[in-house]
Design a protein around this motif. Sequence first.
Motif, mmCIF file in Angstrom:
data_model
loop_
_atom_site.group_PDB
_atom_site.id
_atom_site.type_symbol
_atom_site.label_atom_id
_atom_site.label_comp_id
_atom_site.label_asym_id
_atom_site.label_seq_id
_atom_site.Cartn_x
_atom_site.Cartn_y
_atom_site.Cartn_z
ATOM 1 N N ARG A 1 -4.428 17.987 -3.614
ATOM 2 C CA ARG A 1 -3.442 17.066 -4.187
ATOM 3 C C ARG A 1 -4.104 15.776 -4.646
ATOM 4 O O ARG A 1 -3.801 15.244 -5.718
ATOM 5 N N LEU A 2 -5.019 15.259 -3.851
ATOM 6 C CA LEU A 2 -5.716 14.030 -4.215
ATOM 7 C C LEU A 2 -6.571 14.233 -5.462
ATOM 8 O O LEU A 2 -6.670 13.347 -6.310
ATOM 9 N N LYS A 3 -7.190 15.389 -5.577
ATOM 10 C CA LYS A 3 -7.976 15.693 -6.778
ATOM 11 C C LYS A 3 -7.084 15.708 -8.018
ATOM 12 O O LYS A 3 -7.461 15.219 -9.092
ATOM 13 N N ASP B 1 -7.293 16.827 13.825
ATOM 14 C CA ASP B 1 -7.464 18.241 13.488
ATOM 15 C C ASP B 1 -6.938 18.600 12.109
ATOM 16 O O ASP B 1 -7.037 19.768 11.703
ATOM 17 N N GLY B 2 -6.391 17.636 11.382
ATOM 18 C CA GLY B 2 -5.879 17.941 10.051
ATOM 19 C C GLY B 2 -6.227 16.878 9.030
ATOM 20 O O GLY B 2 -5.432 16.598 8.124
ATOM 21 N N ALA B 3 -7.433 16.286 9.163
ATOM 22 C CA ALA B 3 -7.765 15.156 8.295
ATOM 23 C C ALA B 3 -9.103 15.272 7.570
ATOM 24 O O ALA B 3 -9.349 14.533 6.622
ATOM 25 N N ALA B 4 -9.983 16.150 7.987
ATOM 26 C CA ALA B 4 -11.366 16.138 7.492
ATOM 27 C C ALA B 4 -11.449 16.332 5.980
ATOM 28 O O ALA B 4 -12.117 15.557 5.276
ATOM 29 N N ASN B 5 -10.792 17.358 5.445
ATOM 30 C CA ASN B 5 -10.878 17.629 4.010
ATOM 31 C C ASN B 5 -10.219 16.529 3.180
ATOM 32 O O ASN B 5 -10.781 16.081 2.175
ATOM 33 N N SER B 6 -9.042 16.108 3.594
ATOM 34 C CA SER B 6 -8.341 15.075 2.828
ATOM 35 C C SER B 6 -9.084 13.742 2.891
ATOM 36 O O SER B 6 -9.146 13.006 1.895
ATOM 37 N N PHE B 7 -9.690 13.421 4.040
ATOM 38 C CA PHE B 7 -10.434 12.176 4.143
ATOM 39 C C PHE B 7 -11.697 12.199 3.269
ATOM 40 O O PHE B 7 -12.058 11.193 2.662
ATOM 41 N N ARG B 8 -12.368 13.348 3.199
ATOM 42 C CA ARG B 8 -13.553 13.440 2.345
ATOM 43 C C ARG B 8 -13.180 13.153 0.888
ATOM 44 O O ARG B 8 -13.864 12.409 0.184
ATOM 45 N N GLU B 9 -12.076 13.767 0.465
ATOM 46 C CA GLU B 9 -11.644 13.559 -0.918
ATOM 47 C C GLU B 9 -11.156 12.127 -1.131
ATOM 48 O O GLU B 9 -11.406 11.520 -2.186
ATOM 49 N N ALA B 10 -10.463 11.578 -0.156
ATOM 50 C CA ALA B 10 -9.980 10.203 -0.272
ATOM 51 C C ALA B 10 -11.141 9.219 -0.392
ATOM 52 O O ALA B 10 -11.088 8.263 -1.177
ATOM 53 N N ARG B 11 -12.182 9.451 0.373
ATOM 54 C CA ARG B 11 -13.361 8.586 0.314
ATOM 55 C C ARG B 11 -13.950 8.545 -1.096
ATOM 56 O O ARG B 11 -14.363 7.492 -1.581
ATOM 57 N N LYS B 12 -14.011 9.705 -1.741
ATOM 58 C CA LYS B 12 -14.561 9.764 -3.099
ATOM 59 C C LYS B 12 -13.752 8.890 -4.053
ATOM 60 O O LYS B 12 -14.285 8.357 -5.026
ATOM 61 N N SER C 1 -3.527 8.001 -9.649
ATOM 62 C CA SER C 1 -2.177 7.688 -9.191
ATOM 63 C C SER C 1 -2.215 6.464 -8.291
ATOM 64 O O SER C 1 -3.278 5.928 -7.988
ATOM 65 N N ASP C 2 -1.047 6.046 -7.843
ATOM 66 C CA ASP C 2 -0.997 4.828 -7.037
ATOM 67 C C ASP C 2 -1.065 5.101 -5.537
ATOM 68 O O ASP C 2 -0.688 4.255 -4.734
ATOM 69 N N MET D 1 0.847 -1.205 0.000
ATOM 70 C CA MET D 1 0.000 0.000 0.000
ATOM 71 C C MET D 1 0.875 1.244 0.000
ATOM 72 O O MET D 1 1.750 1.397 0.848
ATOM 73 N N LYS D 2 0.667 2.129 -0.967
ATOM 74 C CA LYS D 2 1.415 3.381 -1.048
ATOM 75 C C LYS D 2 0.668 4.463 -0.261
ATOM 76 O O LYS D 2 -0.525 4.685 -0.459
ATOM 77 N N ILE D 3 1.411 5.155 0.613
ATOM 78 C CA ILE D 3 0.798 6.063 1.588
ATOM 79 C C ILE D 3 1.225 7.499 1.351
ATOM 80 O O ILE D 3 2.411 7.792 1.148
ATOM 81 N N LEU D 4 0.254 8.408 1.403
ATOM 82 C CA LEU D 4 0.531 9.832 1.501
ATOM 83 C C LEU D 4 0.422 10.198 2.985
ATOM 84 O O LEU D 4 -0.651 10.137 3.568
#
Length: 413
Positions: free
Chosen positions: A112-114, A129-140, A119-120, A1-4
Amino acid sequence: MKILLNHPTGNEFVRAAAKGLLDAEMLHEFHTALAVFPNTFLDRLSDMKPLADIRRRGYETALQPYTHLWPWREVGRLVSGKLGLNHLVRHEKGVFSVDGVYQNLDKHIASRLKATAGSDIQGVYAYEDGAANSFREARKRKISCLYDLPIGYWRAARRLLGTELLTRPEWAATLTGFIDSDEKLAQKDEELRLADQVFVASSFTAKTLQDFPGKLAPVQVIPYGFPPIVKERSYRSPVNRPLKLLFVGGLSQRKGVANLFEAVETFGNRVELTVVGKKAVPDCEALNQALTRHRWIPTLSHPDILALMKTQDVLIFPSLFEGFGLVITEAMSQGTPVITTDRTAGPDLIQSGENGWLIQAGVTQALIEAIDQLLLHPERIQQVGKAARDAARLRPWQRYGQELATAIQTLNS
């Protein structure tokens, strides 16, 4: 699994996580505000005394090709703090507040995810406190959301610390967690709801998540590592001198400092207390008065803290609510035994009476009894201190990074 992986300010456990993922060939990108690499411009700037603090953002050269920097909010925060521009760093509202720095990076990760659709990247590892926006996009994009909760869950904090507001109102101002807005607390809950896996560093933190009202992702405990152990450590019996007690941490009743001062008062000149840490607030009269009666050092570099720990008989860390407590592992690595509570990582690291001592959080009498036993049996300081150092030898920071990478790999198997 490749991680950001992303964290705005970085610290020892973030460095270990990044290195662990890199060594396991799992790190796709690492995003942070500031990162100092050897022989770079920022590294040279850190030689200037006013900028020496940025050395705390140091990373290994091997991470440099994977690192993306988003510095301006964090630079603004640091400069505003130096210049006393408090309105710019005001809690939640200031443009350069800690919350602003976290949310700014979170939004950059979402963008960045958008931009990297297809990508892989298979997982986003983000912190409270620093995950809400990135997690929403990751879920999509069906990217795994891996959430790190470094301190206990907020509802449990309010339940466990709420009594302090009533029993010690003179210390209430130092309990700054109670000033978080409803919006910030709602965001914390949303991050947990979006997470596919939650990582914590102590069994206590995992236990606090029982207060979460919704459906919770699986929770895994991976304790942090220890700094390199001290090679030589001398012990001098406190028979003909005061027992040297040390506290290191933020000066707040969340850390149990009122209990500490109360306990020490009962021993008079039989003990000597050194306090290292910044005030949670400048205008708590109870705290200000207590500090006048003891040796207080507002700030020290990390190497200087470790050096100071070697000169002390015992570290006392009587926290009432702690996600881990890195000072516990730091002291143990220096052969300094620790008295701490059941609301820290103590129960994960310490066998009480063997390589440290555990007491019940918030009970001053328990702390008094633990100190009294050391005065009665000073030979235990060396015995337990050596056992603490032996425990530290078995769990270097590298092991934490390895275990985290392995746990993430297992999720995808």
